[in-house]
Each structure stands twice: as structure tokens, then as C-alpha cells.
Design a protein around this motif. Structure first.
Motif, PDB file in Angstrom:
ATOM      1  N   ASP A   2       0.824  -1.192   0.000  1.00 38.05           N
ATOM      2  CA  ASP A   2       0.000   0.000   0.000  1.00 38.05           C
ATOM      3  C   ASP A   2       0.868   1.255   0.000  1.00 38.05           C
ATOM      4  O   ASP A   2       2.086   1.214   0.233  1.00 38.05           O
ATOM      5  CB  ASP A   2      -0.922  -0.001   1.224  1.00 38.05           C
ATOM      6  N   PHE A   3       0.245   2.392  -0.270  1.00 40.93           N
ATOM      7  CA  PHE A   3       0.960   3.662  -0.383  1.00 40.93           C
ATOM      8  C   PHE A   3       1.611   4.047   0.942  1.00 40.93           C
ATOM      9  O   PHE A   3       2.723   4.591   0.965  1.00 40.93           O
ATOM     10  CB  PHE A   3      -0.010   4.751  -0.827  1.00 40.93           C
ATOM     11  N   GLN A   4       0.947   3.775   2.053  1.00 45.75           N
ATOM     12  CA  GLN A   4       1.488   4.121   3.378  1.00 45.75           C
ATOM     13  C   GLN A   4       2.788   3.379   3.648  1.00 45.75           C
ATOM     14  O   GLN A   4       3.749   3.952   4.183  1.00 45.75           O
ATOM     15  CB  GLN A   4       0.447   3.797   4.447  1.00 45.75           C
ATOM     16  N   THR A   5       2.838   2.102   3.274  1.00 44.22           N
ATOM     17  CA  THR A   5       4.056   1.320   3.449  1.00 44.22           C
ATOM     18  C   THR A   5       5.187   1.859   2.590  1.00 44.22           C
ATOM     19  O   THR A   5       6.346   1.925   3.022  1.00 44.22           O
ATOM     20  CB  THR A   5       3.795  -0.155   3.096  1.00 44.22           C
ATOM     21  N   LYS A  89       3.178  -1.542  12.527  1.00 43.56           N
ATOM     22  CA  LYS A  89       2.281  -2.130  11.536  1.00 43.56           C
ATOM     23  C   LYS A  89       1.744  -3.485  11.961  1.00 43.56           C
ATOM     24  O   LYS A  89       0.580  -3.812  11.707  1.00 43.56           O
ATOM     25  CB  LYS A  89       3.002  -2.261  10.195  1.00 43.56           C
TER      26      LYS A  89
END
Length: 254
Positions: A2-5, A89
Motif C-alpha cells: 500500500d501507499f502508506q508502506t 504495523k
């Protein structure tokens, strides 16, 4: 992924690269630290408190670590850059995260020593460029090429760990039995006390180690607030110092 990662991997890799590349006169000292990494990781994942707690705990473990002769035995910064995001996370406890931080820190020491080996070549190139009066080549040898090498050595490992680390760590956490997880939590809880003990050994005041051990376990068992613990510790220290001075005064007068 995902973008956050992806953002987390980029930020942690960049911070660790800044730290070991000594970018700027003060930039690397301010941003390349466990606290900065914990702050940024907390901001990205929306849990600044846990990020700072993890950073402070990791810092305590390596509080007494020094680099004799320039040989770094372990690197707290790579431990923070890799473990704090994974802990936030996956939701692992602080104690378990600390047990993982120790072997990761050893990897950082390997990368740090590898940096010195690689940079030997750049030193030779810089010396040749000085003899040739080639200042463009000197700039590349003294700055551009070393920074690029540091990027490969420091940015890429942290970036990859943050990208793929959860896929490796989470299945392992899922299969670890409860008794082993509890053992890891106990071991992780003791590690900060070891960091304090190393500080006392380093400054040659081994007689004060029992105070750290007692204070640590009293705080853990009673769940005292950290501020209250600090106030009690300062009060005890003042009492001991005052009593010692009074005893010396009585002896001198006698």
C-alpha cells in the motif's frame, strides 16, 4: 504493497542514509536518530506515542555502546529504522520489538564497516585527482561517489526491510507459541536495564548498578508513571549525596 508502506520505506531509508552519510553539518545529527525515526514512523502510521516509546526503548538498549577505534559494534539507528515501522504495523509489543532490534543492529555494524572498505577506493581516487589538479574529479571522489555508495549500502536495505518485512515477520509472530512470546517479552523488558548497566560500567561506577536494577524492577512491577519514577530517583540521589557530604564534613571536623 500500500501507499502508506511505500512512504514509510522511503522515509526510513532516507533518514538512515542521512544518518550514515553525515549529510549537512547538523542535519544528520537531528534526523538520523532513533527519536526522529520513531516520530516520523508514528506520524505516518498515526501513533506518535508508541513510535516515541519504541525509539526511547531502543535508545536505552544501546545507551552504553561505544565505537572503540572507530569500530561500531552495533547500530541503534538501523534497528530503529527497521523495527519501529514493523512494530507499529504488526502490532507487536515493545518488548518483542526490542528483542528483534538487537540482531538488526548487528547488521548495521556490518554495513558501517563495509562503508569504510568501499570508501578506501574513493580516497585513492581523490588523491589522484589532487595530483592531477582535477577539481571536478576531486568533488566526485570526495562527495558524489561516496554518497551514492552510502545510498546503496544504507538506503536500500532499510527500504527493502520496510517493504517486505511485514510479510516475513507477521507469519512468524502468528506461529510463535504463547510461552515463547512471553519469554521474548521478558527478555525485551530486561534489555533497557542492560543498557543502563553498560553506562555504569563504562564510566567506572559499577557500585551504582544495583540502583538501576532496583529502580527498573520496582517501576515494572508497580507500573509507576515514568515522571513519578524520575522524581523518586532524583530524591534518593539528593538524599545520598547530601548524606555523603555531611559524613565527610563530620570526619574533617573530627
Amino acid at each position: 504493497m500500500d501507499f502508506q508502506t511505500l512512504v514509510m520505506a522511503l522515509v526510513m531509508g532516507l533518514l538512515y542514509w542521512i544518518c550514515n552519510g553525515t549529510v549537512g553539518y547538523t542535519l544528520w545529527m537531528g534526523f538520523g536518530t532513533p527519536f526522529a525515526m520513531g516520530l516520523f514512523a508514528g506520524l505516518i502510521y498515526g501513533d506518535v506515542t508508541t513510535g516515541i516509546i519504541l525509539a526511547g526503548s531502543i535508545k536505552l538498549i544501546f545507551l552504553g555502546v561505544i565505537a572503540p577505534g572507530g569500530q561500531l559494534p552495533s547500530d541503534e539507528n538501523i534497528a530503529a529504522a527497521c523495527i519501529i515501522p514493523l512494530a507499529l504495523k504488526t502490532g507487536m509489543s515493545t518488548e518483542v520489538a526490542l528483542t528483534l532490534a538487537v540482531p538488526v543492529a548487528m547488521l548495521g555494524a556490518f554495513l558501517y564497516n563495509m562503508k569504510k572498505i568501499v570508501n578506501i577506493r574513493f580516497v585513492q581516487m581523490a588523491e589522484d585527482s589532487v595530483e592531477q589538479m582535477n577539481f571536478k574529479k576531486l568533488w566526485r571522489s570526495a562527495f558524489s561517489w561516496p554518497m551514492f555508495a552510502n545510498f546503496l549500502l544504507f538506503f536500500m536495505p532499510v527500504f527493502l526491510v520496510n517493504i517486505f518485512g511485514e510479510n516475513i515477520v507477521q507469519p512468524v509472530l502468528d506461529i510463535i507459541p504463547e510461552w515463547l512470546m512471553h519469554g521474548l517479552e521478558i527478555a525485551g523488558g530486561i534489555l533497557p536495564a542492560i543498557g543502563f548497566s553498560m553506562i555504569m560500567v563504562m564510566i567506572g561506577k559499577k557500585k551504582f548498578i544495583p540502583f538501576f536494577i532496583i529502580g527498573y524492577f520496582v517501576t515494572v512491577v508497580t507500573n509507576l508513571n515514568i515522571l513519578i519514577s524520575i522524581i523518586i530517583a532524583i530524591s534518593i540521589a539528593i538524599i545520598l549525596v547530601t548524606t555523603k557530604r555531611e559524613m565527610r564534613g563530620d570526619v574533617s571536623r573530627g
